[in-house]
Design a protein around this motif. Structure first.
Motif, mmCIF file in Angstrom:
data_model
loop_
_atom_site.group_PDB
_atom_site.id
_atom_site.type_symbol
_atom_site.label_atom_id
_atom_site.label_comp_id
_atom_site.label_asym_id
_atom_site.label_seq_id
_atom_site.Cartn_x
_atom_site.Cartn_y
_atom_site.Cartn_z
ATOM 1 N N GLN A 125 0.818 -1.210 0.000
ATOM 2 C CA GLN A 125 0.000 0.000 0.000
ATOM 3 C C GLN A 125 0.854 1.263 0.000
ATOM 4 O O GLN A 125 0.395 2.307 -0.451
ATOM 5 N N ILE A 126 2.095 1.209 0.441
ATOM 6 C CA ILE A 126 3.005 2.356 0.314
ATOM 7 C C ILE A 126 3.279 2.618 -1.160
ATOM 8 O O ILE A 126 3.191 3.759 -1.637
ATOM 9 N N PHE A 127 3.592 1.555 -1.909
ATOM 10 C CA PHE A 127 3.820 1.710 -3.344
ATOM 11 C C PHE A 127 2.539 2.120 -4.071
ATOM 12 O O PHE A 127 2.575 2.887 -5.031
ATOM 13 N N ASP A 128 1.404 1.625 -3.606
ATOM 14 C CA ASP A 128 0.124 1.990 -4.204
ATOM 15 C C ASP A 128 -0.135 3.487 -4.056
ATOM 16 O O ASP A 128 -0.570 4.141 -5.002
ATOM 17 N N ALA A 129 0.138 4.042 -2.889
ATOM 18 C CA ALA A 129 -0.068 5.479 -2.669
ATOM 19 C C ALA A 129 0.839 6.297 -3.583
ATOM 20 O O ALA A 129 0.412 7.302 -4.165
ATOM 21 N N ARG A 130 2.068 5.859 -3.742
ATOM 22 C CA ARG A 130 3.003 6.556 -4.626
ATOM 23 C C ARG A 130 2.517 6.503 -6.076
ATOM 24 O O ARG A 130 2.539 7.500 -6.793
ATOM 25 N N ASN A 131 2.062 5.328 -6.518
ATOM 26 C CA ASN A 131 1.561 5.179 -7.884
ATOM 27 C C ASN A 131 0.291 5.993 -8.114
ATOM 28 O O ASN A 131 0.103 6.575 -9.194
ATOM 29 N N LEU A 132 -0.585 6.052 -7.122
ATOM 30 C CA LEU A 132 -1.795 6.862 -7.249
ATOM 31 C C LEU A 132 -1.448 8.341 -7.379
ATOM 32 O O LEU A 132 -2.088 9.070 -8.149
ATOM 33 N N ALA A 133 -0.438 8.794 -6.636
ATOM 34 C CA ALA A 133 -0.010 10.193 -6.747
ATOM 35 C C ALA A 133 0.532 10.468 -8.148
ATOM 36 O O ALA A 133 0.257 11.527 -8.734
ATOM 37 N N ASN A 134 1.290 9.523 -8.706
ATOM 38 C CA ASN A 134 1.783 9.679 -10.084
ATOM 39 C C ASN A 134 0.632 9.724 -11.080
ATOM 40 O O ASN A 134 0.642 10.542 -12.012
ATOM 41 N N GLN A 135 -0.356 8.855 -10.923
ATOM 42 C CA GLN A 135 -1.516 8.855 -11.816
ATOM 43 C C GLN A 135 -2.278 10.168 -11.715
ATOM 44 O O GLN A 135 -2.716 10.722 -12.728
ATOM 45 N N TYR A 136 -2.446 10.658 -10.505
ATOM 46 C CA TYR A 136 -3.136 11.936 -10.285
ATOM 47 C C TYR A 136 -2.396 13.061 -11.006
ATOM 48 O O TYR A 136 -2.992 13.850 -11.730
ATOM 49 N N ASN A 137 -1.084 13.117 -10.814
ATOM 50 C CA ASN A 137 -0.280 14.176 -11.431
ATOM 51 C C ASN A 137 -0.285 14.079 -12.954
ATOM 52 O O ASN A 137 -0.378 15.104 -13.644
ATOM 53 N N ASP A 138 -0.188 12.867 -13.495
ATOM 54 C CA ASP A 138 -0.209 12.691 -14.944
ATOM 55 C C ASP A 138 -1.535 13.161 -15.538
ATOM 56 O O ASP A 138 -1.562 13.847 -16.559
ATOM 57 N N ALA A 139 -2.632 12.789 -14.898
ATOM 58 C CA ALA A 139 -3.949 13.207 -15.394
ATOM 59 C C ALA A 139 -4.107 14.719 -15.294
ATOM 60 O O ALA A 139 -4.659 15.351 -16.198
ATOM 61 N N LEU A 140 -3.604 15.305 -14.225
ATOM 62 C CA LEU A 140 -3.704 16.754 -14.048
ATOM 63 C C LEU A 140 -2.876 17.489 -15.096
ATOM 64 O O LEU A 140 -3.307 18.506 -15.642
ATOM 65 N N ARG A 141 -1.713 16.957 -15.427
ATOM 66 C CA ARG A 141 -0.878 17.582 -16.457
ATOM 67 C C ARG A 141 -1.514 17.469 -17.845
ATOM 68 O O ARG A 141 -1.389 18.380 -18.659
ATOM 69 N N GLN A 142 -2.146 16.343 -18.122
ATOM 70 C CA GLN A 142 -2.704 16.117 -19.461
ATOM 71 C C GLN A 142 -4.035 16.836 -19.665
ATOM 72 O O GLN A 142 -4.280 17.380 -20.742
ATOM 73 N N THR A 143 -4.903 16.822 -18.666
ATOM 74 C CA THR A 143 -6.244 17.372 -18.846
ATOM 75 C C THR A 143 -6.505 18.650 -18.069
ATOM 76 O O THR A 143 -7.436 19.367 -18.381
ATOM 77 N N GLY A 144 -5.696 18.912 -17.059
ATOM 78 C CA GLY A 144 -5.936 20.079 -16.207
ATOM 79 C C GLY A 144 -6.962 19.799 -15.116
ATOM 80 O O GLY A 144 -7.248 20.662 -14.301
ATOM 81 N N ASN A 145 -7.500 18.584 -15.093
ATOM 82 C CA ASN A 145 -8.498 18.194 -14.092
ATOM 83 C C ASN A 145 -8.016 16.966 -13.335
ATOM 84 O O ASN A 145 -7.332 16.118 -13.892
ATOM 85 N N PRO A 146 -8.401 16.846 -12.064
ATOM 86 C CA PRO A 146 -8.031 15.649 -11.320
ATOM 87 C C PRO A 146 -8.741 14.427 -11.884
ATOM 88 O O PRO A 146 -9.856 14.539 -12.405
#
Length: 148
Positions: A125-146
């Protein structure tokens, strides 16, 4: 048109950027969004998400916005902790004088096995939290929305 060096909007007929002086006629013109994009929402720190999950299982998931997932992880951690403690302490037998008379090894083994399974879950779950943060940031960079 935008300056390829600093991202300042410039006149398409200008030879040099008014802000940084970069030659605009050399190379390709940058007609896209400037590189210094500011997002309506801040990016999530992958390190902070991992540290929060290290401190308490599920807290990193809550930080990145997966509230239900984080609460489930917290509940799983608490339940496993209580269950393993009960099993490990349940094997202790105390006689009428208040002294330890016996300890049933099977209780201890069951409690230890559950703790080992929890440690695997905790690291995952530590790695899961890190991966979720990366997914959140990638989506925010691509679309501007969470993403969620």
């Amino acid at each position: 048109m935008y300056c390829p060096n600093c991202g300042t909007e410039t006149n398409p007929d200008s030879e040099f950027c008014q802000k940084c002086g970069t030659n605009l006629k050399e190379g390709t013109r940058n007609t896209c969004v400037p590189p210094n994009v500011t997002y309506a929402l801040p990016l999530k720190s992958t390190g902070l998400a991992a540290v929060l999950s290290f401190l308490l299982a599920g807290l990193g998931q809550v930080y990145v916005g997966k509230i239900a997932r984080g609460i489930i992880f917290v509940c799983v951690g608490v339940c496993i902790g209580i269950l393993s403690t009960i099993l490990m302490l349940g094997g202790i037998e105390i006689d009428t004088n208040g002294e330890l008379s016996a300890y049933t090894l099977s209780y201890f083994i069951a409690g230890a096995a559950i703790l080992i399974a929890y440690l695997v879950f905790w690291v995952w779950q530590i790695f899961d939290a890190r991966n979720l943060a990366n997914q959140y940031n990638d989506a925010l960079r691509q679309t501007g929305n969470p993403p969620w």
